[in-house]
Scaffold this motif. Structure first.
Motif, PDB file in Angstrom:
ATOM      1  N   GLY A  15      37.796  33.672  34.054  1.00 59.87           N
ATOM      2  CA  GLY A  15      36.599  33.741  34.908  1.00 59.87           C
ATOM      3  C   GLY A  15      36.708  32.799  36.093  1.00 59.87           C
ATOM      4  O   GLY A  15      37.812  32.398  36.476  1.00 59.87           O
ATOM      5  N   ARG A  16      35.547  32.435  36.656  1.00 58.59           N
ATOM      6  CA  ARG A  16      35.557  31.630  37.868  1.00 58.59           C
ATOM      7  C   ARG A  16      35.418  30.127  37.594  1.00 58.59           C
ATOM      8  O   ARG A  16      35.451  29.323  38.525  1.00 58.59           O
ATOM      9  CB  ARG A  16      34.460  32.135  38.817  1.00 58.59           C
ATOM     10  N   LEU A  45      31.255  40.302  25.993  1.00 56.30           N
ATOM     11  CA  LEU A  45      30.524  40.050  27.244  1.00 56.30           C
ATOM     12  C   LEU A  45      29.321  40.967  27.380  1.00 56.30           C
ATOM     13  O   LEU A  45      28.253  40.566  27.840  1.00 56.30           O
ATOM     14  CB  LEU A  45      31.462  40.246  28.444  1.00 56.30           C
ATOM     15  N   LEU A  68      31.128  35.435  33.193  1.00 60.23           N
ATOM     16  CA  LEU A  68      32.426  35.316  33.880  1.00 60.23           C
ATOM     17  C   LEU A  68      32.427  34.231  34.953  1.00 60.23           C
ATOM     18  O   LEU A  68      33.463  33.680  35.286  1.00 60.23           O
ATOM     19  CB  LEU A  68      32.815  36.657  34.502  1.00 60.23           C
ATOM     20  N   ASP A  69      31.250  33.897  35.489  1.00 62.16           N
ATOM     21  CA  ASP A  69      31.198  32.826  36.488  1.00 62.16           C
ATOM     22  C   ASP A  69      31.585  31.483  35.871  1.00 62.16           C
ATOM     23  O   ASP A  69      32.019  30.572  36.565  1.00 62.16           O
ATOM     24  CB  ASP A  69      29.773  32.699  37.069  1.00 62.16           C
ATOM     25  N   TYR A  70      31.407  31.355  34.563  1.00 62.54           N
ATOM     26  CA  TYR A  70      31.538  30.041  33.926  1.00 62.54           C
ATOM     27  C   TYR A  70      32.738  29.931  32.996  1.00 62.54           C
ATOM     28  O   TYR A  70      32.987  28.868  32.464  1.00 62.54           O
ATOM     29  CB  TYR A  70      30.250  29.722  33.149  1.00 62.54           C
ATOM     30  N   LEU A  71      33.447  31.024  32.761  1.00 59.78           N
ATOM     31  CA  LEU A  71      34.574  30.981  31.835  1.00 59.78           C
ATOM     32  C   LEU A  71      35.834  30.515  32.559  1.00 59.78           C
ATOM     33  O   LEU A  71      36.083  30.910  33.691  1.00 59.78           O
ATOM     34  CB  LEU A  71      34.808  32.374  31.232  1.00 59.78           C
TER      35      LEU A  71
END
Ligand code: NAD
Length: 385
Positions: free
Chosen positions: A120-121, A69, A113-116
């Motif tokens: 993630g989210r 990341l 992390l917003d898209y995992l």
């Protein structure tokens, strides 16, 4: 009723010497390039010179090993800070995936992390990626034509994928000559990754006629040329067929499912940091046999059994070969390619429960033609130790 989808890079250019066209091809997409590469500076110099000849300003971003990341975040900052309008991934799957992830995150708000999923989210990526060119220098992952980027999270001992149709590369430029410098061990492990990506989609739960055609041909290339590329790295015919096998494996994996080999390899890659291709290689013959035995026992009419026999025919050159003979052929190939055992990467029987638990919930496991029970997966790991 038959129904399927097939998506790939917008444009694929293949051939020895095609790297010489990189400057003019890149200039069709942008003038300020972020180039992601492995750590070897020397390998990327001819590429940077070729881009400069066409007036393209390049920023080199070297990634040590599989991107995490932090590497992706740094790359995105660099791409935005330098106002890059193009990303070029030059290297093995790690460098290509780093570039692919950076290209999509540079245009979308927020962070990886917003898209995992899971960790993630899980939001959808909505904004098209910066134009992305993929130039592989290994012959294994086929990442030049896939819509995902694998990101490692060593602190959690897992690997995750950023995934979106918007991540399909604008251009896959595949020059087999770039793989001449691969040493035998990397030729072996990456080549076995390609072969696994041709076998698992062919027997998976969601076969697709276009993928089938690609897999049949790709398996022929790998069966004919992997050992030769390992023995004689400068053999253009063998390198060419391995680059094709890798490309075909990428086409297959992006448009079908995988199976137990990839489920176990993804988990152990995350836990032990072992090379993806070497893990796939060690597991492939054992899972091949475990799947055929499980089907013969519990679902003797399973359509994938015929497919395993077909693979055995392609690999051995004997159309009458049984799945067991196919598994033996793969096992012998691993021996000839000096594929390490899993013990050499630190796996012990004490790790089996964790590996099995994680692998059972890995997305690739859903594609395996038959559900393998915990004791069957344990036997696979014991065989690979
Ligand atoms: P890699 O990219 O990690 O490279 C392995 C090593 O080979 C590195 O040290 C690299 O510098 C070196 N190398 C690369 N090209 C070379 C050359 N021509 N000569 C000498 N050395 C060279 O290995 P890989 O197997 O290509 O990629 C593995 C990664 O790709 C893993 O993270 C795996 O999970 C991922 N992967 C992604 C996809 C996808 O569709 N996105 C598919 C399969 C695997």
């Amino acid at each position: 009723m038959l129904s399927f989808e097939f998506a790939t890079a917008t444009r694929v250019i293949f051939g020895a010497g095609t790297i010489n066209k990189v400057g003019s091809l890149a200039a069709e997409s942008g003038w300020r390039a972020l180039v992601t590469s492995g750590f070897d500076l020397e390998r990327s110099q001819p590429l940077l010179r070729a881009l400069a000849e066409f007036g393209i300003v390049s920023t080199l971003f070297r990634v040590a090993g599989e991107p995490d990341l932090e590497a992706v975040r740094t790359g995105v900052e660099l791409a935005r800070g330098q106002s890059c309008d193009l990303v070029i991934g030059f290297g093995g799957g790690s460098a290509i995936d780093a570039g692919k992830a950076i290209a999509i995150l540079a245009t979308n708000p927020g962070e990886a992390l917003d898209y995992l999923d899971v960790i993630g989210r899980g939001q959808s990526l909505r904004v098209p990626s910066l134009p992305f060119m993929a130039i592989p220098t290994t012959a294994g992952t086929g990442s030049e034509v896939t819509r995902n980027a694998v990101i490692s999270m060593p602190e959690k001992g897992i690997k995750v994928s950023l995934r979106s149709p918007l991540m399909l590369p604008r251009l896959a430029l595949i020059d087999p000559e770039l793989t001449y410098s691969l040493p035998p061990a990397l030729t072996a492990s990456t080549g076995m990754d390609a072969l696994t990506q041709l076998i698992e989609p062919f027997v998976c739960k969601q076969p697709n006629p276009l993928v089938d055609a690609v897999c049949r041909e790709g398996m022929r290339f790998a069966a004919r040329s992997l050992k030769q590329a390992f023995l004689v790295g400068s053999d253009l015919a063998a390198r060419q067929e391995m680059s094709l096998a890798s490309l075909f494996g990428g086409l297959a994996l992006a448009n079908a499912k995988l199976g137990a080999v990839h489920a176990l390899a993804a988990v152990m890659g995350g836990m032990f940091g072992a090379p993806h291709g070497a893990l796939c290689a060690r597991l492939l013959p054992i899972v091949f046999l475990a799947n055929t035995q499980a089907m013969k026992l519990r679902q003797p009419d399973h359509p994938a059994l015929g497919r395993y026999a077909e693979i055995a025919g392609i690999l051995t050159g004997d159309p009458e070969a049984s799945p067991e003979q196919g598994a033996s052929w793969l096992d012998e190939l691993c021996r000839e390619l000096q594929i390490p055992t899993l013990r050499e990467y630190g796996l012990t029987s004490a790790n089996f429960p964790e590996v099995i638990e994680k692998a059972l919930s890995a997305s690739s496991m859903l594609g395996n033609p038959i559900q393998l029970a915990e004791d069957e997966l344990r036997a696979v790991l014991e065989g690979a130790l």
